[in-house]
Design an enzyme around this catalytic site. Structure first.
Site, PDB file in Angstrom:
ATOM      1  N   ARG A   1      24.306 -10.075 -75.891  1.00 44.61           N
ATOM      2  CA  ARG A   1      24.457  -9.690 -74.493  1.00 44.61           C
ATOM      3  C   ARG A   1      25.920  -9.444 -74.162  1.00 44.61           C
ATOM      4  NH1 ARG A   1      19.914  -9.702 -70.912  1.00 44.61           N
ATOM      5  NH2 ARG A   1      21.453  -9.476 -69.260  1.00 44.61           N
TER       6      ARG A   1
ATOM      7  N   THR B   1      22.717 -17.172 -82.168  1.00 45.96           N
ATOM      8  CA  THR B   1      21.703 -17.118 -83.214  1.00 45.96           C
ATOM      9  C   THR B   1      21.839 -15.810 -84.001  1.00 45.96           C
ATOM     10  OG1 THR B   1      20.208 -16.359 -81.480  1.00 45.96           O
ATOM     11  CG2 THR B   1      19.954 -18.636 -82.220  1.00 45.96           C
TER      12      THR B   1
ATOM     13  N   LYS C   1      21.436 -14.879 -88.085  1.00 47.64           N
ATOM     14  CA  LYS C   1      20.670 -13.747 -88.639  1.00 47.64           C
ATOM     15  C   LYS C   1      21.563 -12.886 -89.515  1.00 47.64           C
ATOM     16  CE  LYS C   1      18.137 -13.978 -84.336  1.00 47.64           C
ATOM     17  NZ  LYS C   1      18.142 -13.547 -82.915  1.00 47.64           N
TER      18      LYS C   1
HETATM   19  C1  26Q Z   1      18.286 -18.362 -64.662  1.00 46.10           C
HETATM   20  C2  26Q Z   1      17.997 -18.344 -63.315  1.00 46.10           C
HETATM   21  C3  26Q Z   1      17.837 -17.135 -62.643  1.00 46.10           C
HETATM   22  C4  26Q Z   1      17.920 -15.945 -63.363  1.00 46.10           C
HETATM   23  C5  26Q Z   1      18.201 -15.972 -64.722  1.00 46.10           C
HETATM   24  C6  26Q Z   1      18.401 -17.189 -65.366  1.00 46.10           C
HETATM   25  C7  26Q Z   1      18.704 -17.206 -66.819  1.00 46.10           C
HETATM   26  C8  26Q Z   1      17.987 -16.423 -67.695  1.00 46.10           C
HETATM   27  C9  26Q Z   1      18.287 -16.426 -69.043  1.00 46.10           C
HETATM   28  C10 26Q Z   1      19.704 -18.014 -67.303  1.00 46.10           C
HETATM   29  C11 26Q Z   1      19.994 -18.022 -68.668  1.00 46.10           C
HETATM   30  C12 26Q Z   1      19.281 -17.221 -69.550  1.00 46.10           C
HETATM   31  C13 26Q Z   1      19.530 -17.169 -70.976  1.00 46.10           C
HETATM   32  C14 26Q Z   1      20.418 -17.908 -71.607  1.00 46.10           C
HETATM   33  C15 26Q Z   1      20.638 -17.781 -73.059  1.00 46.10           C
HETATM   34  O1  26Q Z   1      20.090 -16.911 -73.710  1.00 46.10           O
HETATM   35  N1  26Q Z   1      21.464 -18.650 -73.640  1.00 46.10           N
HETATM   36  C16 26Q Z   1      21.739 -18.592 -75.060  1.00 46.10           C
HETATM   37  O2  26Q Z   1      20.768 -19.399 -75.715  1.00 46.10           O
HETATM   38  C17 26Q Z   1      20.863 -19.253 -77.119  1.00 46.10           C
HETATM   39  C18 26Q Z   1      19.733 -20.052 -77.739  1.00 46.10           C
HETATM   40  O3  26Q Z   1      19.999 -21.405 -77.624  1.00 46.10           O
HETATM   41  C19 26Q Z   1      22.222 -19.693 -77.623  1.00 46.10           C
HETATM   42  O4  26Q Z   1      22.288 -19.420 -78.990  1.00 46.10           O
HETATM   43  C20 26Q Z   1      23.336 -18.965 -76.889  1.00 46.10           C
HETATM   44  O5  26Q Z   1      24.587 -19.499 -77.257  1.00 46.10           O
HETATM   45  C21 26Q Z   1      23.131 -19.086 -75.383  1.00 46.10           C
HETATM   46  O6  26Q Z   1      24.094 -18.299 -74.703  1.00 46.10           O
END
Ligand code: 26Q
Length: 853
Positions: free
Chosen positions: A589, A698, A702
């Site tokens: 991202r 992650t 990969k």
């Molecule tokens: C929350 C509330 C409202 C709208 C959106 C969200 C929201 C949605 C998705 C908050 C966070 C996320 C995603 C977070 C994410 O992908 N974090 C990642 O998680 C991975 C798996 O553990 C890690 O490897 C990454 O380091 C971390 O950034």
């Protein structure tokens, strides 16, 4: 009507038609002999498969072979493969009913599954039969499988992790149900405007048919919202409270098979879709206001309409809270009423289920379970809490304070008034416990409270999760330590035993077997196929790193994977990728903390050195830089960064002075499907976040598993990857987390780095001059301005170190034998990063006794 449906109506206002959901079977013993034959999969031969496929095509799709479209063929093929998996699914469910073991309920607002067909074929072992069958019918299997649109029901790492975890649990035959949301529109499709700006298009993944899902409307669940609470006395005169909701929706479950790898197991993923309840129908007939009533229907269905494309910066949107409560309420009811045996004694609930909270998104499950036990089962507080506080575990995926969810209490009040009361009561009990442990420490109470007063009164979801959970885990060692010591230190002091680490992992089935079949075959020919479910066995490859013949084969595999990517790029993006270049990949991202700008500065600097004559072009390592990244649509700076990368790419790629030796490509719409093509082609893996900001990562795993060497900071799981592969096989650069903390505490001044490093100065000046933006200095302004005056994630401070590390990369890449050795050792030493190992760690450290692998 703006944000409330027409109404109000209470659930009891109407008489929904009574449906009979009991599983009754036939009304008398069947007389036909076939009724006694258990479900078995069709024969695993080409003839049988062709027969089944044609039946699906003709009688399922209504398409004769010679008039069928690619989509007909894809749908028929998917349904045929699905029918082969069905016996496993039925048998797994029957076996789990017969020998109950403690189950995992994986609650996640996101499951980023990727395409299903290849996975189903791989896991069922049907690939060869299908290839032959399609060939025998004169159909193009490659084209057919390219028809599939992946369900993009997640943003990035967290959603993909959930998909890898359910894959591993099925492969390990652990009893698990994944619970999530069936968004009508998943993560947006990214396109670029001609000048290189991100534009979002809707992801219509359902439009051409969804052959992998099983809708189950007869298991619909009602979910209430709004209204108020009131006190009353029960039959024995005890004072109690109850919720009088104002409106409700139905949750329709859609089931997906989660097949294990060639083990006859298929678990279930259950995604919920919102529909209007019958109250809406009645409303249509009774209100006399037909149009408003139909709009109310739309209101209900809005809840699961779209995935919020923000990752990491939650916004306090009402619809998002509705989504969270909706899927959690459906899931818990479904488990209690649909999965547990009838009449089950709920005091034993913690022996039957552990709900894993994938970040704070499903944390409303905690007050919801309390509400059910208190209000619907008539339990006393202590007993309800005793049960609830043993049913949950919480995984935190972040270190950014702004990423921790806080919901305004006034929103809760409006949508979930009873839950808010329960949260207040949980908090009161909890703060009593803190007072006892730390008498007189008022400041601590304020820090720990589930309720915050600033900047407005809100519920801190991470605190609620931590109070309720038996275990709290981070996703890599460094993050788990920082979580304990910096994010939730007061909680760690109170309950040190709650805190643990489970380092993330990835599915070797999807990210090696499916994504890189040539690498899979090379590994299997060399060490046998046991590694697919026991990834530590990749260690057996280590000696081959010193075998020139093996290295040559490894390079040939890499080369084919690069050519496969080039073919794809030519077809879909009309881009010609160069041949023979170092493939340098940064896919993730788009976020400031991940520092795509640092990579951009590197590219710009190389280019600037060449065009200003300080670096002879022959000295530049031929390099193809591939970016892939979506920016949250409302994240202004992230979108400016995408724009700038695209502008730099356009100029660098077309400047004859570069002689095609530096090529920059921004692949649009990075998703799981594209990851499976890009990652196997990579030589170099860019993991360059500011130390202490990336929880785990992650993609780093990969890429390493696919033989890309990492250039990275001491952050997230990079720390562990480096420990496994060894310092010689990893390009480390940048400040450590303590160094970052020290620099920030002294006041970081980005301008000083700009002033003192001439290379950095020139690169930034070139961007600022408008060189890449057609002379338009303002177009580069937002990114340059931010870097020079703010640079929240210290890109300028790490620039010099990064450049030096890239120079070491170039020197290493100049020796193909030495480079192949490094790449092979990366593959051989990364077995730890299998999601199977993560699942064993969850079983050992989080889920406790009873969950059987
Ligand atoms: C929350 C509330 C409202 C709208 C959106 C969200 C929201 C949605 C998705 C908050 C966070 C996320 C995603 C977070 C994410 O992908 N974090 C990642 O998680 C991975 C798996 O553990 C890690 O490897 C990454 O380091 C971390 O950034």
């Amino acid at each position: 009507m703006t944000d409330q449906p027409v109404g109000p109506w209470a659930p009891e206002d109407h008489d929904a038609p009574t449906l009979d959901f009991r599983r009754i079977g036939p009304s008398r013993p069947p007389s036909h002999p076939l009724a006694a034959v258990p479900a078995v999969a069709p024969e695993r031969t080409v003839d049988a498969f062709v027969r089944e496929f044609l039946e699906e095509l003709n009688f399922g799709e209504g398409a004769p072979l010679e008039r069928s479209t690619l989509n007909h063929q894809y749908l028929a093929l998917a349904r045929t493969v699905r029918s082969y998996l069905m016996a496993d699914w039925l048998q797994t469910a029957a076996r789990r009913r017969a020998q109950p073991a403690k189950m995992v309920g994986y609650l996640s607002a996101e499951f980023l599954l990727g395409r299903q067909l290849g996975n189903a074929l791989l896991n069922s072992g049907l690939t060869d039969i299908v290839e032959e069958s399609m060939d025998a019918l004169g159909l193009d299997f490659g084209l057919i499988r390219a028809q599939e649109v992946e369900p993009g029901l997640g943003n990035g790492g967290l959603g993909r992790l959930a998909a890898c975890f359910v894959d591993s649990l099925a492969t390990m035959d652990v009893s698990c149900i994944g619970y999530g949301i069936r968004y009508d529109y998943g993560i947006f499709r990214q396109v670029f405007t001609p000048d290189g700006r991100q534009q979002e298009a809707p992801d219509t993944w359902l439009a051409l048919g969804a052959p992998w899902e099983f809708p189950n409307p007869d298991r619909a669940v009602q979910v209430d919202f709004g209204g108020h609470t009131e006190g009353y006395a029960d039959e024995s005169g005890r004072p109690r409270r109850r919720w009088v909701p104002a409106w409700n929706v139905l949750g329709i479950p859609y089931n997906y098979m989660v097949p294990g790898y060639r083990n006859g197991v298929a678990n279930t993923l259950r995604l919920w879709s919102a529909e209007a309840t019958h109250a809406f129908d009645l409303q249509i007939f009774n209100s006399g206001n037909y149009v408003d009533a139909v709009r109310a229907q739309t209101f209900a269905e809005n809840i699961t309409k779209v995935l919020y494309p923000e990752d990491s910066t939650p916004q306090g949107r009402e619809l998002r809270l509705q989504q969270q409560y909706f899927f959690v309420a459906c899931s818990i009811k479904d488990y209690l009423h649909g999965t547990l045996p009838q009449g089950f004694d709920l005091t034993h609930l913690p022996d039957q289920i552990v709900f894993q909270l994938n970040d704070t998104h499903p944390v409303i499950a905690v007050p919801e379970l309390m509400r059910l036990l208190l209000d619907e089962h008539g339990m006393e507080w202590e007993q309800a809490w005793e049960i609830t506080s043993r049913c949950f575990a919480y995984t935190c995926h972040t270190l950014l304070p702004e990423a921790l969810e806080v919901w305004p209490t006034k929103l809760f009040e409006k949508l979930l008034p009873r839950h808010l009361e329960i949260i207040y009561a949980i908090n009161a009990h909890f703060l009593d416990e803190v007072r006892q442990a730390f008498p007189g420490d008022e400041l601590r109470l304020g820090r720990m409270s589930i309720i915050t007063e600033y900047p407005e009164k809100g519920v801190r979801m991470a605190h609620l999760a931590t109070v309720a959970a038996t275990r709290v885990n981070g996703v890599a060692e460094l993050q788990s330590r920082l979580l304990r010591d910096k994010v939730l230190p007061d909680f760690a002091q109170l309950w040190p035993e709650k805190f643990t680490n489970v380092t993330n992992g990835v599915s070797p089935r999807r990210f090696v077997c499916l994504a890189a079949p040539l690498l899979r075959d090379l590994i299997t020919e060399t060490i046998g196929d046991g590694w697919v479910t026991d990834l530590d066995r990749l260690r057996e490859l280590e000696p081959y790193a010193d075998d020139p013949a093996f290295r040559a084969r490894f390079r040939a595999v890499k080369q084919s994977n690069k050519e496969r990517l080039a073919t794809l790029a030519r077809i879909f993006t009309k881009v010609d990728l160069p041949d023979g270049h170092l493939v340098d990949v940064m896919v993730k991202r788009l976020h400031e903390y991940k520092r795509q700008t640092l990579k951009l500065l590197h590219v710009t600097s190389l280019y600037e050195q060449v065009i200003s004559g300080r670096l002879p072009i022959e000295k530049v390592t031929p390099r193809l830089v591939i970016f892939g990244a979506k920016a949250a649509p409302g994240y202004f700076l992230a979108k400016e960064i995408i724009f700038l990368i695209n502008r730099v790419a356009a100029v660098v790629n077309n400047d004859p002075r570069m002689q095609g030796r530096l090529v920059v490509v921004f692949a649009p719409n990075y998703n799981v499907t594209l990851a499976e093509k890009i990652i196997p082609a990579a030589d170099l893996s860019e993991q360059i976040s500011l130390a202490g900001k990336e929880a785990s990562g992650t993609g780093n795993m990969k890429l390493a598993l696919n033989g890309a060497v990492t250039i990275g900071t001491d952050d997230g799981a990079n720390v562990e990857i480096r420990r496994f592969v060894g310092d010689d096989n990893f390009f480390l650069f940048g400040m450590t987390e303590p160094e970052v903390a020290a620099l920030q505490s002294h006041g970081y001044v980005p301008g000083s780095y700009y002033q003192s490093d001439p290379e950095l100065h020139r690169a930034i000046d070139l961007i600022a001059s408008g060189h890449f933006t057609g002379g338009d200095r303002a177009a580069a302004g937002p990114v340059v301005g931010d870097l020079l005056t703010n640079d929240r994630f210290l890109a300028l401070a790490d620039f010099r170190s990064y450049l030096e590390a890239q120079t070491r990369v170039e020197a290493a890449y100049a020796d193909p034998e030495a480079w192949s050795r490094m790449a092979i050792l990366n593959v051989a030493r990364c077995g730890y990063f299998s999601s199977d190992r993560s699942m064993r760690d969850y079983i050992d450290r989080v889920w406790g006794t009873g969950v059987r692998a």
